[in-house]
Design a protein around this motif. Sequence first.
Motif, PDB file in Angstrom:
ATOM      1  N   GLN A   1     -56.294 -68.663  11.233  1.00 12.76           N
ATOM      2  CA  GLN A   1     -56.577 -67.623  12.223  1.00 12.76           C
ATOM      3  C   GLN A   1     -55.789 -66.351  11.925  1.00 12.76           C
ATOM      4  O   GLN A   1     -56.253 -65.243  12.195  1.00 12.76           O
TER       5      GLN A   1
ATOM      6  N   ASP B   1     -61.773 -71.988  15.718  1.00 13.67           N
ATOM      7  CA  ASP B   1     -62.406 -72.246  14.429  1.00 13.67           C
ATOM      8  C   ASP B   1     -62.627 -73.751  14.251  1.00 13.67           C
ATOM      9  O   ASP B   1     -62.426 -74.518  15.201  1.00 13.67           O
TER      10      ASP B   1
ATOM     11  N   TYR C   1     -57.205 -70.917  17.556  1.00 14.61           N
ATOM     12  CA  TYR C   1     -57.752 -69.665  18.094  1.00 14.61           C
ATOM     13  C   TYR C   1     -56.602 -68.701  18.377  1.00 14.61           C
ATOM     14  O   TYR C   1     -55.435 -69.110  18.427  1.00 14.61           O
TER      15      TYR C   1
END
Lengths: 82, 200
Positions: free
Chosen positions: A50, B149, B154
Amino acid sequence: AAKMSAPTMEERKACWGARDEFWQCLDRHADDVSKCEKLRLSFESRCPQQWVKYFDKRRDFLKYKKKLETEGYHPPEAAGKS
Amino acid sequence: WLYLKEEKERRQRARRQEELRALALGQGDFQLVDHTGRARRKSDFLGHWVLLYFGFTHCPDVCPEELEKLGRVVELLEQENSQKGAHKGVLPPIQPLFITVDPERDSVDALARYVRDFHPRLLGLTGSAEAVRAAGRAYRVYAQAGPPDASGEYLVDHSIILYLLGPDGLLLDYYGRSKSEEQIARSVRRHMDTYQPLPM
């Protein structure tokens, strides 16, 4: 599945360092990623997925911002202007 | 010209103060848990000056930077306090607070691991999703979790603000990313020097 714990300060700094090295390489090679593959892999291995996505977007934004500052804003309609 | 400039700044500050008072942000009593597992209500902090930041432990860069800045602001204020000396009516040390916008992942343990990298008196707060949301709402904090994801990870998009709360628990000022620790410390000191409790 157990959620991954957040990176520690050491892990954050390792990630940022790898990111900075990758970005410095890109700066030296006019953003040609193929010239910086090893550093890209290092960056991806040291940062959560991320964060990789976030930093990729951040770099795009910083470049866009720099472009605005140096070249000024050219609205699409102005493409044909002299 | 310098006088006019100072006068203009003073009027701007007064206007901002009035706007903040009118908004009366930070009402209500949050009920959270700190990073040692102890229950904490907002009323526990009455009588204290507080610098409050909303963030999350999985934050890539902004939260560590803002929390380090917060730590340096607190240090600057602590240094000034010790220079003033006991006879000058020294205020209690300002309390740095970190409230999560990601209660799903930021458990008490997660917060404990996170806050120890910052100012030693930084207190992390979490709780149920509902309690955390209510605390954020009281300060009109914007927080939006992004899509997870494939591995369920996140990020949480959120407003980046340091909130200054006075001893009566209400919002006195707020500082964005661009404010330096010196600017913030100076502003906090000014608020402390001119603070007048609200009439009961």
